[in-house]
Scaffold this motif. Structure first.
Motif, PDB file in Angstrom:
ATOM      1  N   SER A  65       0.802  -1.218   0.000  1.00 43.00           N
ATOM      2  CA  SER A  65       0.000   0.000   0.000  1.00 43.00           C
ATOM      3  C   SER A  65       0.839   1.275   0.000  1.00 43.00           C
ATOM      4  N   SER A  66       2.032   1.228   0.606  1.00 46.46           N
ATOM      5  CA  SER A  66       2.835   2.442   0.747  1.00 46.46           C
ATOM      6  C   SER A  66       4.028   2.509  -0.190  1.00 46.46           C
ATOM      7  N   GLY A  67       4.193   1.508  -1.048  1.00 48.27           N
ATOM      8  CA  GLY A  67       5.334   1.517  -1.956  1.00 48.27           C
ATOM      9  C   GLY A  67       5.542   0.162  -2.599  1.00 48.27           C
ATOM     10  N   THR A  68       6.797  -0.150  -2.891  1.00 50.19           N
ATOM     11  CA  THR A  68       7.148  -1.414  -3.539  1.00 50.19           C
ATOM     12  C   THR A  68       8.303  -2.067  -2.788  1.00 50.19           C
ATOM     13  N   ILE A  69       8.206  -3.380  -2.605  1.00 51.41           N
ATOM     14  CA  ILE A  69       9.281  -4.152  -1.979  1.00 51.41           C
ATOM     15  C   ILE A  69       9.925  -5.029  -3.052  1.00 51.41           C
ATOM     16  N   TYR A  70      11.220  -4.871  -3.217  1.00 47.68           N
ATOM     17  CA  TYR A  70      12.006  -5.645  -4.180  1.00 47.68           C
ATOM     18  C   TYR A  70      12.786  -6.706  -3.426  1.00 47.68           C
ATOM     19  N   ARG A  71      12.923  -7.848  -4.041  1.00 50.01           N
ATOM     20  CA  ARG A  71      13.634  -8.960  -3.407  1.00 50.01           C
ATOM     21  C   ARG A  71      14.659  -9.528  -4.375  1.00 50.01           C
ATOM     22  N   VAL A  72      15.865  -9.741  -3.879  1.00 52.06           N
ATOM     23  CA  VAL A  72      16.912 -10.314  -4.714  1.00 52.06           C
ATOM     24  C   VAL A  72      17.779 -11.237  -3.869  1.00 52.06           C
ATOM     25  N   VAL A  73      18.234 -12.311  -4.482  1.00 55.79           N
ATOM     26  CA  VAL A  73      19.169 -13.240  -3.840  1.00 55.79           C
ATOM     27  C   VAL A  73      20.524 -13.070  -4.515  1.00 55.79           C
ATOM     28  N   VAL A  74      21.543 -12.801  -3.706  1.00 60.15           N
ATOM     29  CA  VAL A  74      22.901 -12.654  -4.224  1.00 60.15           C
ATOM     30  C   VAL A  74      23.703 -13.873  -3.776  1.00 60.15           C
ATOM     31  N   LYS A  75      24.158 -14.654  -4.743  1.00 55.76           N
ATOM     32  CA  LYS A  75      24.912 -15.866  -4.438  1.00 55.76           C
ATOM     33  C   LYS A  75      26.385 -15.636  -4.707  1.00 55.76           C
ATOM     34  N   HIS A  76      27.213 -16.325  -3.947  1.00 59.81           N
ATOM     35  CA  HIS A  76      28.658 -16.248  -4.139  1.00 59.81           C
ATOM     36  C   HIS A  76      29.090 -17.422  -5.008  1.00 59.81           C
ATOM     37  N   ALA A  77      29.738 -17.098  -6.091  1.00 60.57           N
ATOM     38  CA  ALA A  77      30.080 -18.130  -7.073  1.00 60.57           C
ATOM     39  C   ALA A  77      30.991 -19.208  -6.516  1.00 60.57           C
ATOM     40  N   ASP A  78      31.895 -18.846  -5.583  1.00 62.09           N
ATOM     41  CA  ASP A  78      32.908 -19.806  -5.131  1.00 62.09           C
ATOM     42  C   ASP A  78      32.553 -20.486  -3.815  1.00 62.09           C
ATOM     43  N   THR A  79      31.370 -20.191  -3.234  1.00 63.41           N
ATOM     44  CA  THR A  79      30.975 -20.827  -1.979  1.00 63.41           C
ATOM     45  C   THR A  79      29.487 -21.134  -2.015  1.00 63.41           C
ATOM     46  N   ALA A  95      23.010 -14.298   0.164  1.00 61.72           N
ATOM     47  CA  ALA A  95      22.308 -13.286   0.941  1.00 61.72           C
ATOM     48  C   ALA A  95      21.006 -12.936   0.239  1.00 61.72           C
ATOM     49  N   VAL A  96      19.962 -12.687   1.035  1.00 62.44           N
ATOM     50  CA  VAL A  96      18.662 -12.290   0.508  1.00 62.44           C
ATOM     51  C   VAL A  96      18.385 -10.872   0.990  1.00 62.44           C
ATOM     52  N   TYR A  97      17.990 -10.006   0.072  1.00 59.49           N
ATOM     53  CA  TYR A  97      17.710  -8.612   0.418  1.00 59.49           C
ATOM     54  C   TYR A  97      16.281  -8.265   0.030  1.00 59.49           C
ATOM     55  N   ASN A  98      15.523  -7.751   0.993  1.00 60.42           N
ATOM     56  CA  ASN A  98      14.208  -7.170   0.733  1.00 60.42           C
ATOM     57  C   ASN A  98      14.343  -5.665   0.904  1.00 60.42           C
ATOM     58  N   VAL A  99      14.009  -4.925  -0.132  1.00 63.42           N
ATOM     59  CA  VAL A  99      14.246  -3.475  -0.155  1.00 63.42           C
ATOM     60  C   VAL A  99      12.928  -2.754  -0.436  1.00 63.42           C
ATOM     61  N   PHE A 100      12.526  -1.912   0.481  1.00 67.20           N
ATOM     62  CA  PHE A 100      11.314  -1.108   0.332  1.00 67.20           C
ATOM     63  C   PHE A 100      11.669   0.270  -0.215  1.00 67.20           C
ATOM     64  N   ILE A 101      10.935   0.704  -1.252  1.00 65.22           N
ATOM     65  CA  ILE A 101      11.056   2.063  -1.780  1.00 65.22           C
ATOM     66  C   ILE A 101       9.675   2.698  -1.716  1.00 65.22           C
ATOM     67  N   PRO A 102       9.530   3.822  -1.016  1.00 60.07           N
ATOM     68  CA  PRO A 102       8.203   4.434  -0.862  1.00 60.07           C
ATOM     69  C   PRO A 102       7.611   4.876  -2.192  1.00 60.07           C
ATOM     70  N   ALA A 103       6.286   4.814  -2.292  1.00 66.35           N
ATOM     71  CA  ALA A 103       5.598   5.317  -3.478  1.00 66.35           C
ATOM     72  C   ALA A 103       5.808   6.827  -3.581  1.00 66.35           C
ATOM     73  N   GLY A 104       5.983   7.301  -4.805  1.00 62.43           N
ATOM     74  CA  GLY A 104       6.087   8.736  -5.031  1.00 62.43           C
ATOM     75  C   GLY A 104       7.467   9.324  -4.864  1.00 62.43           C
ATOM     76  N   VAL A 105       8.452   8.513  -4.479  1.00 63.69           N
ATOM     77  CA  VAL A 105       9.808   9.024  -4.315  1.00 63.69           C
ATOM     78  C   VAL A 105      10.482   9.099  -5.680  1.00 63.69           C
ATOM     79  N   GLU A 106      10.816  10.301  -6.110  1.00 67.52           N
ATOM     80  CA  GLU A 106      11.459  10.455  -7.408  1.00 67.52           C
ATOM     81  C   GLU A 106      12.928  10.083  -7.360  1.00 67.52           C
TER      82      GLU A 106
END
Length: 444
Positions: A44-58, A62-73
């Motif tokens: 309701s207040s923005g968008t949540i992005y999710r990404v998994v960053v894997k290490h190639a050699d191990t 890590a998983v990151y959930n990132v909220f960006i508010p609606a209307g933020v230019e």
């Protein structure tokens, strides 16, 4: 430190949508790297992005959930809320935290809730060199591209860390000091032995610890971490303070009530105002305009009025933070004395002669969040939402939002006769029982 068994009030379900290869915002079209695998969920207040960053050699990732508010230019800064040891899997809740979302909306910030999954747990990820530092940079760039907020990768950081995450925060001050606006450590552990670069002395840092009630085993050393870090930085002119709450413990403290006003003071003085908003444009604090606090007497002083050695006292960014610091170390909390913002976007829809469907939106009170909503027929209170309990709270151990998922839609049905259509209104109540003004519902 023992791993805690966590009672999951709600399980986060990732009903995310994969992003297409192009995104559009503010008249721009940006190609998303095909390897990004960024997913998004609109709330309701923005968008949540999710990404998994894997290490190639191990096997680490890590998983990151990132909220960006609606209307933020343009994202002006990034609030990174790092969980402690044994709390892997709980970081996502911060991105869904309406209290922090309101803070982010006010200042144009993104919120990052990391989950660091590494072999041997925090013994590895607590050191940024293990990959937890570079993976954060990678995640911010990937989500920046996917969200059409390319500035995300260079926006300055507010760091927050509990226990092992507090150690990670201090390590980030060593490794990425030029990127950091301010830092708050909630019972940091493991007593770092490194020296800090000169750039770290410019970072306002507050360390909360609980003294004898904290986690002070020989392999944890929270009390020692706080005291030793304070002396190491303060003796070199670092902008560091200690908030000692002796009647609490390692996993129990209302730290967000102190951390948010501390951050807000620093943001008002350091946040870049240039077109790009890069960490390279951060302003330096004028330490002589700050305040000093004596952790023994609890007296506070304007910096230029203190007759003794300022390096012996905690440094605070202004008189308001000094007053809240004093309240926090005495009582363990900071009382909210102002009502929350009023709800908005109100609609009502008559379902039949006795039932009305009500919908609304609301921003959380930056000081103390949302406890519940009160619904009135004229001056008469006829309903609460939710009917029982609170709308959202937080677990003091780790500062995690409860429930740890998308909150219930602000929507309910009340039973009132048709004559009450013109007299229905709603207010927001914060966690200190202060109530906003009532706002009338409009017909749909």
């Amino acid at each position: 430190m023992k791993k805690l068994r966590i009672r999951m009030f709600f399980i986060i379900t990732y009903a995310f949508m994969a992003l297409s290869s192009l995104c559009e915002a503010n008249g721009r079209t940006v190609t998303v790297p095909p390897t990004s695998q960024v997913e998004k969920r609109v709330v309701s207040s923005g968008t949540i992005y999710r990404v998994v960053v894997k290490h190639a050699d191990t096997a680490n990732y890590a998983v990151y959930n990132v909220f960006i508010p609606a209307g933020v230019e343009r994202v002006r800064g990034v609030f990174i809320h790092q969980h402690g040891c044994g709390m892997e899997g709980r970081g996502a809740s911060t991105a869904y935290d309406i209290h922090y979302q309101a803070f982010a909306k006010k200042w144009g910030l993104a919120i990052v809730g990391p989950d660091l999954y590494y072999r041997n747990g925090c013994n590895v990820w607590k050191n940024p060199e293990s990959g937890s530092g570079p993976s954060l940079l990678e995640a911010l760039e990937m989500i920046g591209n996917a969200s059409c907020h390319a500035e995300l990768k260079d926006a300055p950081w507010l760091l927050w860390g509990h226990s092992g995450g507090g150690y990670w925060t201090l390590a980030m001050m060593k490794n990425y000091s030029q990127r950091i606006l301010a830092a708050f450590c909630y019972s940091p552990a493991f007593d770092p032995v490194w020296d800090y670069p000169d750039a770290a002395l410019k970072i306002p840092l507050m360390i909360r610890h609980a003294g004898a009630g904290d986690a002070n085993a020989s392999d944890v050393r929270c009390w020692q971490t706080a005291v030793n870090t304070f002396h190491k930085l303060r003796e070199k002119g670092g902008l560091v303070s200690i908030a000692y709450t002796p009647y609490q413990n390692h996993n129990y403290s209302f730290v967000r009530y102190m951390a948010i006003p501390f951050y807000e003071s620093v943001l008002s003085k350091r946040l870049p105002t240039g077109a790009q908003g890069s960490f390279k444009e951060m302003k330096d604090m004028d330490k002589t305009k700050g305040w000093l606090a004596d952790t023994l007497s609890l007296n506070t002083y304007a910096y230029d009025k203190y007759p003794g050695d300022p390096a012996a006292l905690s440094w605070l960014p202004d008189s308001i933070v000094a007053a809240k610091w004093k309240e926090f170390v005495i009582t363990g909390t900071v009382i909210d004395r102002t009502p929350p913002p009023v709800p908005y976007g109100l609609t009502k829809k008559r379902l039949h002669n006795m039932a009305v469907e009500l919908t609304w939106k609301a921003d959380a009170d930056i000081e103390s969040g949302i406890k519940q909503f009160h619904i009135y027929d004229g001056a008469r209170l006829i309903a609460r939402f939710p009917e029982h309990g609170v709308y959202q709270w937080f677990d003091t151990n780790g500062d995690d939002a409860i429930p740890m998922s998308v909150l219930p839609e602000m929507k309910t049905v009340v039973m009132v006769p048709m004559a009450a259509d013109s007299t229905l209104s709603i207010s927001t109540v914060n966690h200190f029982e202060l109530e906003s003004s009532k706002v009338a519902f409009q017909s749909k």
